[in-house]
Design an enzyme around this catalytic site. Structure first.
Site, PDB file in Angstrom:
ATOM      1  N   ASP A   1       0.837  -1.201   0.000  1.00  0.00           N
ATOM      2  CA  ASP A   1       0.000   0.000   0.000  1.00  0.00           C
ATOM      3  C   ASP A   1       0.873   1.252   0.000  1.00  0.00           C
ATOM      4  O   ASP A   1       1.963   1.249   0.577  1.00  0.00           O
ATOM      5  CB  ASP A   1      -0.869   0.055   1.268  1.00  0.00           C
ATOM      6  CG  ASP A   1      -1.683  -1.206   1.453  1.00  0.00           C
ATOM      7  OD1 ASP A   1      -2.174  -1.730   0.447  1.00  0.00           O
ATOM      8  OD2 ASP A   1      -1.808  -1.662   2.605  1.00  0.00           O
TER       9      ASP A   1
ATOM     10  N   ASP B   1       1.020   7.436   8.594  1.00  0.00           N
ATOM     11  CA  ASP B   1       1.212   5.995   8.845  1.00  0.00           C
ATOM     12  C   ASP B   1       2.526   5.791   9.590  1.00  0.00           C
ATOM     13  O   ASP B   1       2.612   5.026  10.562  1.00  0.00           O
ATOM     14  CB  ASP B   1       1.330   5.220   7.519  1.00  0.00           C
ATOM     15  CG  ASP B   1       0.003   5.001   6.807  1.00  0.00           C
ATOM     16  OD1 ASP B   1      -0.959   4.634   7.472  1.00  0.00           O
ATOM     17  OD2 ASP B   1      -0.039   5.184   5.582  1.00  0.00           O
TER      18      ASP B   1
ATOM     19  N   GLU C   1       2.090  -3.446  10.559  1.00  0.00           N
ATOM     20  CA  GLU C   1       1.804  -3.369   9.125  1.00  0.00           C
ATOM     21  C   GLU C   1       2.928  -2.642   8.390  1.00  0.00           C
ATOM     22  O   GLU C   1       3.214  -2.944   7.237  1.00  0.00           O
ATOM     23  CB  GLU C   1       0.483  -2.608   8.904  1.00  0.00           C
ATOM     24  CG  GLU C   1       0.110  -2.487   7.440  1.00  0.00           C
ATOM     25  CD  GLU C   1      -1.090  -1.592   7.173  1.00  0.00           C
ATOM     26  OE1 GLU C   1      -1.444  -0.774   8.034  1.00  0.00           O
ATOM     27  OE2 GLU C   1      -1.658  -1.713   6.095  1.00  0.00           O
ATOM     28  N   GLU C   2       3.563  -1.690   9.052  1.00  0.00           N
ATOM     29  CA  GLU C   2       4.544  -0.849   8.365  1.00  0.00           C
ATOM     30  C   GLU C   2       5.965  -1.397   8.411  1.00  0.00           C
ATOM     31  O   GLU C   2       6.892  -0.753   7.917  1.00  0.00           O
ATOM     32  CB  GLU C   2       4.514   0.575   8.946  1.00  0.00           C
ATOM     33  CG  GLU C   2       3.154   1.257   8.886  1.00  0.00           C
ATOM     34  CD  GLU C   2       2.571   1.359   7.465  1.00  0.00           C
ATOM     35  OE1 GLU C   2       3.338   1.286   6.487  1.00  0.00           O
ATOM     36  OE2 GLU C   2       1.345   1.484   7.339  1.00  0.00           O
TER      37      GLU C   2
ATOM     38  N   ASP D   1      -1.859  -2.322  13.470  1.00  0.00           N
ATOM     39  CA  ASP D   1      -2.085  -1.545  12.253  1.00  0.00           C
ATOM     40  C   ASP D   1      -2.085  -0.108  12.790  1.00  0.00           C
ATOM     41  O   ASP D   1      -3.074   0.349  13.360  1.00  0.00           O
ATOM     42  CB  ASP D   1      -3.437  -1.914  11.633  1.00  0.00           C
ATOM     43  CG  ASP D   1      -3.751  -1.077  10.402  1.00  0.00           C
ATOM     44  OD1 ASP D   1      -3.011  -0.106  10.144  1.00  0.00           O
ATOM     45  OD2 ASP D   1      -4.747  -1.389   9.725  1.00  0.00           O
TER      46      ASP D   1
ATOM     47  N   LEU E   1      -2.127   2.899  11.622  1.00  0.00           N
ATOM     48  CA  LEU E   1      -3.138   3.821  11.103  1.00  0.00           C
ATOM     49  C   LEU E   1      -3.958   3.081  10.067  1.00  0.00           C
ATOM     50  O   LEU E   1      -3.439   2.703   9.022  1.00  0.00           O
ATOM     51  CB  LEU E   1      -2.449   5.035  10.479  1.00  0.00           C
ATOM     52  CG  LEU E   1      -3.313   6.275  10.421  1.00  0.00           C
ATOM     53  CD1 LEU E   1      -3.828   6.634  11.805  1.00  0.00           C
ATOM     54  CD2 LEU E   1      -2.495   7.424   9.877  1.00  0.00           C
ATOM     55  N   ASP E   2      -5.209   2.829  10.408  1.00  0.00           N
ATOM     56  CA  ASP E   2      -6.103   2.135   9.482  1.00  0.00           C
ATOM     57  C   ASP E   2      -7.014   3.157   8.818  1.00  0.00           C
ATOM     58  O   ASP E   2      -7.589   4.013   9.488  1.00  0.00           O
ATOM     59  CB  ASP E   2      -6.942   1.108  10.249  1.00  0.00           C
ATOM     60  CG  ASP E   2      -7.957   0.458   9.344  1.00  0.00           C
ATOM     61  OD1 ASP E   2      -7.561  -0.396   8.541  1.00  0.00           O
ATOM     62  OD2 ASP E   2      -9.137   0.851   9.416  1.00  0.00           O
TER      63      ASP E   2
ATOM     64  N   GLU F   1      -5.470  -6.952  11.704  1.00  0.00           N
ATOM     65  CA  GLU F   1      -6.778  -6.389  11.354  1.00  0.00           C
ATOM     66  C   GLU F   1      -7.877  -7.406  11.690  1.00  0.00           C
ATOM     67  O   GLU F   1      -8.758  -7.131  12.504  1.00  0.00           O
ATOM     68  CB  GLU F   1      -6.815  -5.991   9.864  1.00  0.00           C
ATOM     69  CG  GLU F   1      -5.871  -4.826   9.546  1.00  0.00           C
ATOM     70  CD  GLU F   1      -5.897  -4.336   8.109  1.00  0.00           C
ATOM     71  OE1 GLU F   1      -5.871  -3.104   7.892  1.00  0.00           O
ATOM     72  OE2 GLU F   1      -5.910  -5.171   7.181  1.00  0.00           O
TER      73      GLU F   1
HETATM   74  P1  AHG Z   1      -4.891   0.554   5.807  1.00  0.00           P
HETATM   75  O1  AHG Z   1      -5.175   2.026   5.754  1.00  0.00           O
HETATM   76  O2  AHG Z   1      -4.378   0.100   7.148  1.00  0.00           O
HETATM   77  O3  AHG Z   1      -4.056   0.052   4.667  1.00  0.00           O
HETATM   78  O4  AHG Z   1      -6.264  -0.241   5.715  1.00  0.00           O
HETATM   79  C1  AHG Z   1      -7.222   0.185   4.787  1.00  0.00           C
HETATM   80  C2  AHG Z   1      -8.286  -0.849   4.714  1.00  0.00           C
HETATM   81  C3  AHG Z   1      -9.491  -0.595   5.575  1.00  0.00           C
HETATM   82  O5  AHG Z   1      -9.404   0.438   6.457  1.00  0.00           O
HETATM   83  C4  AHG Z   1     -10.596  -0.300   4.624  1.00  0.00           C
HETATM   84  O6  AHG Z   1     -11.778  -0.905   5.014  1.00  0.00           O
HETATM   85  C5  AHG Z   1     -10.104  -0.858   3.336  1.00  0.00           C
HETATM   86  O7  AHG Z   1      -8.716  -0.854   3.400  1.00  0.00           O
HETATM   87  C6  AHG Z   1     -10.561  -0.051   2.185  1.00  0.00           C
HETATM   88  O8  AHG Z   1     -10.062  -0.649   1.040  1.00  0.00           O
HETATM   89  P2  AHG Z   1     -10.713  -0.411  -0.391  1.00  0.00           P
HETATM   90  O9  AHG Z   1     -10.400   0.985  -0.772  1.00  0.00           O
HETATM   91  O10 AHG Z   1     -10.023  -1.460  -1.238  1.00  0.00           O
HETATM   92  O11 AHG Z   1     -12.202  -0.676  -0.257  1.00  0.00           O
HETATM   93 MN    MN Z   2      -5.776  -1.264   7.924  1.00  0.00          MN
HETATM   94 MN    MN Z   3      -2.650   0.899   8.179  1.00  0.00          MN
END
Ligand code: AHG
Ligand code: MN
Ligand code: MN
Length: 328
Positions: free
Chosen positions: A61, A67, A90-91, A111, A113-114, A273
């Site tokens: 990502d 983050d 995660e990082e 995680d 920052l989600d 998660e």
């Molecule tokens: P993160 O920010 O830790 O990478 O997680 C993001 C996750 C979660 O928070 C969210 O429900 C989902 O990714 C959204 O993903 P899409 O944009 O693919 O739907």
């Molecule tokens: Mn997340």
């Molecule tokens: Mn995250």
């Protein structure tokens, strides 16, 4: 304001005696870390904390500045406590050995920052955590983390929204606390959260419907149609899972991030998660599966492995399972 029991007082009351001093030490670090994160979160645009840091993380990502900042803060304050031997994040591709925690009883998964893609739009984001005991005969640092979700000592999330909430479980119910910046403590605001056994909200990224597996398409088509005189369903998808799951725990309904034709394990990560949120959901009377198996029963094989995640009201999650198994 009425005096409420604080988060740390709640831990002191409900943790098992052998865990009490260690969890107190770990959670004191967490409360300090949240204070530091909240300060920055509320001033993103003023401190130039918006935007990307450049690069991608272990899961591929885009990494945002916050983050990394949240990750550093949590590693400093929680990883710096004597209770934590390793942090898995995660990082960070590899587990981090904690200098003070060589003899510490726990490993801490985060995680940091989600929902970070939402930061620049000032939408609620979160921190998710899970606590496991160190293994006695671990083959490697990573091995400490490869335990089923049923082994969690505690899990929780912090939701940075209009208010900052901490929702956690020690395995005896799910409780929520609200942060007060003036006292730098969390007061008990959501006692024994109970998720309704069915709900009227479904939460899934419909933009991916072109690549859904047929079982998911059939299920979503089914839930969209009001039946049995019930309230017509509403779609809600924030794209910040902590916010989406928090709403689901309180109001009921279902959140789905299933596997699809491009990602056979979905996107979300099991250890920091899926497992922590599944523990919270079950402790609130809800359920969490990958469509076929209980999330908490899955034996992890690696730190960053992915898992399809279906979570929420027990009857709604069970009904999804019937569609996923091809029974409906
Ligand atoms: P993160 O920010 O830790 O990478 O997680 C993001 C996750 C979660 O928070 C969210 O429900 C989902 O990714 C959204 O993903 P899409 O944009 O693919 O739907
Ligand atoms: Mn997340
Ligand atoms: Mn995250």
């Amino acid at each position: 304001m009425q005096h409420r029991r604080t988060f740390l007082e709640h831990v002191a009351q409900y943790a098992a005696p052998e865990d009490r001093p260690h969890l107190d030490c770990l959670f004191q670090g967490l409360v300090r870390a949240v204070g530091e994160i909240v300060y920055r979160m509320a001033r993103v645009g003023l401190l130039n904390l918006d935007g990307r840091a450049g690069g991608v993380n272990a899961s591929g990502d885009d990494v945002k500045k916050l983050d990394l900042i949240a990750n550093d803060i949590l590693i400093d304050h929680v990883g710096g406590s004597a209770a934590v031997a390793y942090v898995g994040s995660e990082e960070n591709e590899e587990p981090i050995a904690c200098p003070e925690g060589g003899e510490g009883p726990y490993v801490f998964l985060i995680d940091p920052l989600d929902g970070s893609s939402n930061i620049d739009a000032n939408v609620g984001v979160g921190t998710i955590f899970s606590i496991l005991r160190v293994k006695q005969n671990a083959a490697s640092a990573q091995d400490h983390f490869l335990q089923k979700g049923t082994e969690q000592v505690a899990s929780g999330y912090v939701l940075y929204g209009p208010g900052t909430l901490l929702v956690y479980t020690l395995g005896n119910g799910t409780n929520g606390f609200t942060y007060d910046e003036t006292t730098r403590s969390f007061g008990h605001s959501h006692e024994d959260i109970r998720t309704p056994d069915r709900g009227d909200i479904y939460s899934i990224n419909e933009g991916y419907s072109y690549r859904w597996i047929p079982e998911v398409a059939r299920y979503v088509n089914h839930v969209k149609v009001p039946r049995d005189g019930r309230t017509p369903p509403s779609a809600r998808y924030i794209g910040s899972m902590v916010s989406d799951v928090h709403r689901t725990l309180l109001y009921g309904g279902i959140f789905l991030y299933p596997e699809d034709q491009e990602n056979e394990r979905g996107k979300l990560r099991l250890l920091y998660e899926g497992n922590p949120l599944a523990f919270l959901a079950e402790q609130a009377g809800g359920a969490a599966t990958d469509g076929r198996r209980r999330i908490l029963d899955i034996q992890p094989k690696e730190l960053h492995e992915r898992v399809p995640l279906i979570i929420g009201s027990s009857r709604d999650v069970a009904m999804y399972g019937e569609f996923r198994e091809g029974k409906r």
